[in-house]
Design an enzyme around this catalytic site. Structure first.
Site, PDB file in Angstrom:
ATOM      1  N   LYS A 296       0.808  -1.238   0.000  1.00 35.60           N
ATOM      2  CA  LYS A 296       0.000   0.000   0.000  1.00 35.60           C
ATOM      3  C   LYS A 296       0.840   1.286   0.000  1.00 35.60           C
ATOM      4  CE  LYS A 296      -4.189  -1.883   2.058  1.00 35.60           C
ATOM      5  NZ  LYS A 296      -5.237  -1.718   3.068  1.00 35.60           N
TER       6      LYS A 296
ATOM      7  N   ASP B 213     -10.078   2.825   2.159  1.00 32.02           N
ATOM      8  CA  ASP B 213     -10.206   2.105   3.440  1.00 32.02           C
ATOM      9  C   ASP B 213     -10.925   2.964   4.487  1.00 32.02           C
ATOM     10  OD1 ASP B 213      -9.043  -0.365   2.836  1.00 32.02           O
ATOM     11  OD2 ASP B 213      -7.017   0.367   3.218  1.00 32.02           O
TER      12      ASP B 213
HETATM   13  P1  NAP Z   1      -0.679  -2.942  11.143  1.00 32.43           P
HETATM   14  O1  NAP Z   1      -0.379  -1.730  10.340  1.00 32.43           O
HETATM   15  O2  NAP Z   1       0.328  -4.020  11.244  1.00 32.43           O
HETATM   16  O3  NAP Z   1      -1.055  -2.439  12.653  1.00 32.43           O
HETATM   17  C1  NAP Z   1      -1.242  -3.374  13.681  1.00 32.43           C
HETATM   18  C2  NAP Z   1      -1.828  -2.703  14.927  1.00 32.43           C
HETATM   19  O4  NAP Z   1      -2.112  -3.746  15.868  1.00 32.43           O
HETATM   20  C3  NAP Z   1      -0.880  -1.737  15.639  1.00 32.43           C
HETATM   21  O5  NAP Z   1      -1.625  -0.754  16.319  1.00 32.43           O
HETATM   22  C4  NAP Z   1      -0.179  -2.677  16.643  1.00 32.43           C
HETATM   23  O6  NAP Z   1       0.318  -2.006  17.792  1.00 32.43           O
HETATM   24  C5  NAP Z   1      -1.329  -3.541  17.056  1.00 32.43           C
HETATM   25  N1  NAP Z   1      -0.915  -4.848  17.564  1.00 32.43           N
HETATM   26  C6  NAP Z   1      -0.575  -5.935  16.833  1.00 32.43           C
HETATM   27  N2  NAP Z   1      -0.284  -6.965  17.661  1.00 32.43           N
HETATM   28  C7  NAP Z   1      -0.435  -6.497  18.940  1.00 32.43           C
HETATM   29  C8  NAP Z   1      -0.290  -7.085  20.221  1.00 32.43           C
HETATM   30  N3  NAP Z   1       0.073  -8.361  20.366  1.00 32.43           N
HETATM   31  N4  NAP Z   1      -0.536  -6.339  21.318  1.00 32.43           N
HETATM   32  C9  NAP Z   1      -0.919  -5.039  21.177  1.00 32.43           C
HETATM   33  N5  NAP Z   1      -1.077  -4.425  19.991  1.00 32.43           N
HETATM   34  C10 NAP Z   1      -0.837  -5.142  18.871  1.00 32.43           C
HETATM   35  O7  NAP Z   1      -2.020  -3.682  10.629  1.00 32.43           O
HETATM   36  P2  NAP Z   1      -3.255  -3.019   9.845  1.00 32.43           P
HETATM   37  O8  NAP Z   1      -3.011  -3.102   8.380  1.00 32.43           O
HETATM   38  O9  NAP Z   1      -3.583  -1.712  10.471  1.00 32.43           O
HETATM   39  O10 NAP Z   1      -4.413  -4.110  10.140  1.00 32.43           O
HETATM   40  C11 NAP Z   1      -4.916  -4.272  11.452  1.00 32.43           C
HETATM   41  C12 NAP Z   1      -6.129  -5.201  11.442  1.00 32.43           C
HETATM   42  O11 NAP Z   1      -7.172  -4.626  10.660  1.00 32.43           O
HETATM   43  C13 NAP Z   1      -5.873  -6.583  10.817  1.00 32.43           C
HETATM   44  O12 NAP Z   1      -6.534  -7.532  11.607  1.00 32.43           O
HETATM   45  C14 NAP Z   1      -6.515  -6.496   9.442  1.00 32.43           C
HETATM   46  O13 NAP Z   1      -6.989  -7.753   8.978  1.00 32.43           O
HETATM   47  C15 NAP Z   1      -7.706  -5.573   9.739  1.00 32.43           C
HETATM   48  N6  NAP Z   1      -8.163  -4.817   8.540  1.00 32.43           N
HETATM   49  C16 NAP Z   1      -9.484  -4.915   8.191  1.00 32.43           C
HETATM   50  C17 NAP Z   1      -9.949  -4.221   7.084  1.00 32.43           C
HETATM   51  C18 NAP Z   1     -11.389  -4.321   6.663  1.00 32.43           C
HETATM   52  O14 NAP Z   1     -11.694  -3.962   5.518  1.00 32.43           O
HETATM   53  N7  NAP Z   1     -12.300  -4.764   7.513  1.00 32.43           N
HETATM   54  C19 NAP Z   1      -9.067  -3.389   6.360  1.00 32.43           C
HETATM   55  C20 NAP Z   1      -7.723  -3.285   6.763  1.00 32.43           C
HETATM   56  C21 NAP Z   1      -7.287  -4.005   7.873  1.00 32.43           C
HETATM   57  P3  NAP Z   1       1.835  -1.414  17.838  1.00 32.43           P
HETATM   58  O15 NAP Z   1       1.760  -0.105  17.121  1.00 32.43           O
HETATM   59  O16 NAP Z   1       2.117  -1.281  19.292  1.00 32.43           O
HETATM   60  O17 NAP Z   1       2.707  -2.422  17.146  1.00 32.43           O
END
Ligand code: NAP
Length: 279
Positions: free
Chosen positions: A66, A102
């Site tokens: 992205k 998004d």
């Molecule tokens: P990302 O950029 O990797 O961000 C991950 C987030 O989760 C960060 O805030 C991270 O915190 C936190 N995190 C991960 N593991 C953790 C843990 N063990 N303890 C505490 N915090 C934790 O991922 P993303 O792209 O934003 O996606 C996040 C989620 O959204 C995924 O599950 C994805 O499938 C979902 N999603 C859904 C849609 C939809 O259309 N419904 C679209 C996009 C994403 P830190 O900053 O502290 O690392």
């Protein structure tokens, strides 16, 4: 000639986008097809060159491309530029234009549940890529207050400090957010905590949640995460990640074809794939 669309990601085999968009092309008699392209980061530049060569009509872009695709495009929409990520590419007579649907997809789903969202106190849990798209879109829309809680507090601070739109936000630890939960009308869970297979995990306790609030989790696998299950037990309304996913796809489809598709149809196609009911 049949138009070709696709999604690029690594991994990409799990993507529901091909089923969703091909169903819409058939429904609206659009002579087009949509396929999944597994592109490794080191091949992204060549892949985009190839898309130009074959005159690909449009692309969905997923993790991890992205951000990296942005310098390879001819133009970036201002909101996508501010968010720093593109999830949609439109081929406009040979010019590749990048957008981000998004955040706006999330907002469309939220409007259905909370039409008066502009005046609400909101809490965003997480500060990753999805949180950034949602936060900037909410700030651009002018929502009254959006606080952010994240494990790494510095990342939430960075997100707030770099937001180019007017905002009213505090940054909190998970513990502080738990203690102040009763303050919030809408809580948006954007971390990957609780996602399959780690389905018994939750970012915070909803002990202090008020029953009039909405808890929205953007995860859709499982359809009901632990935090949603616990919020429902407290009498709160809940929403899973299907509305965000389908609306971001609907906004892509509209950019490619000029048709805003049937949302009920899109949701049922996705739910059939996931084998469950929306909430
Ligand atoms: P990302 O950029 O990797 O961000 C991950 C987030 O989760 C960060 O805030 C991270 O915190 C936190 N995190 C991960 N593991 C953790 C843990 N063990 N303890 C505490 N915090 C934790 O991922 P993303 O792209 O934003 O996606 C996040 C989620 O959204 C995924 O599950 C994805 O499938 C979902 N999603 C859904 C849609 C939809 O259309 N419904 C679209 C996009 C994403 P830190 O900053 O502290 O690392």
């Amino acid at each position: 000639m049949k138009k070709l669309y696709g999604v690029i990601g690594d991994p990409v085999a799990h993507s529901m986008s091909p089923i969703m968009h091909n169903d819409l092309f058939q429904l609206y008699s659009v002579d087009a097809t949509y396929v999944a392209f597994h592109v490794k980061p080191e091949n992204l530049q060549d892949a985009v060159k190839g898309f130009r060569a074959i005159n690909l009509a449009g692309l969905s872009v997923t993790v991890p491309h992205k951000q990296m695709i942005m310098p390879l495009l001819d133009e970036i929409d201002p909101l996508a530029e501010a968010i720093g990520a593109v999830n949609t590419v439109v081929n406009d007579h040979g010019r590749l234009i990048g957008y981000n649907t998004d955040g706006s997809g999330y907002l469309e789903g939220l409007k259905k549940e909370v039409p008066s969202f502009m005046d609400k106190n909101m809490l965003l849990i997480g500060a990753g890529g999805a949180a950034r798209a949602i936060y900037y879109t909410l700030a651009q829309a002018g929502v009254k207050k959006v606080d952010i809680a994240n494990r790494t507090v510095e990342k939430a601070e960075y997100l707030v400090n770099n937001c180019p739109f007017p905002k009213n936000s505090e940054v909190l630890s998970f513990k502080e957010a738990e203690e102040q939960l009763a303050k919030y009308d809408v809580i948006v869970q954007t971390t990957s905590i609780g996602m399959h297979p780690d389905i018994e995990a939750s970012p915070l306790s909803v002990e202090k949640l008020k029953s009039t609030s909405l808890v929205s989790d953007i995860i859709y696998s499982p359809l009901e995460t632990k935090i949603l299950r616990e919020a429902k037990q407290k009498g709160a309304r809940i929403q899973n990640g299907i509305p965000m996913f389908t609306y971001q796809g609907a906004l892509q489809f509209e950019k490619w074809t000029g048709i805003f598709p049937d949302m009920d149809r899109m949701q049922s196609v996705c739910l059939k794939q996931l084998g469950g009911k929306s909430c």
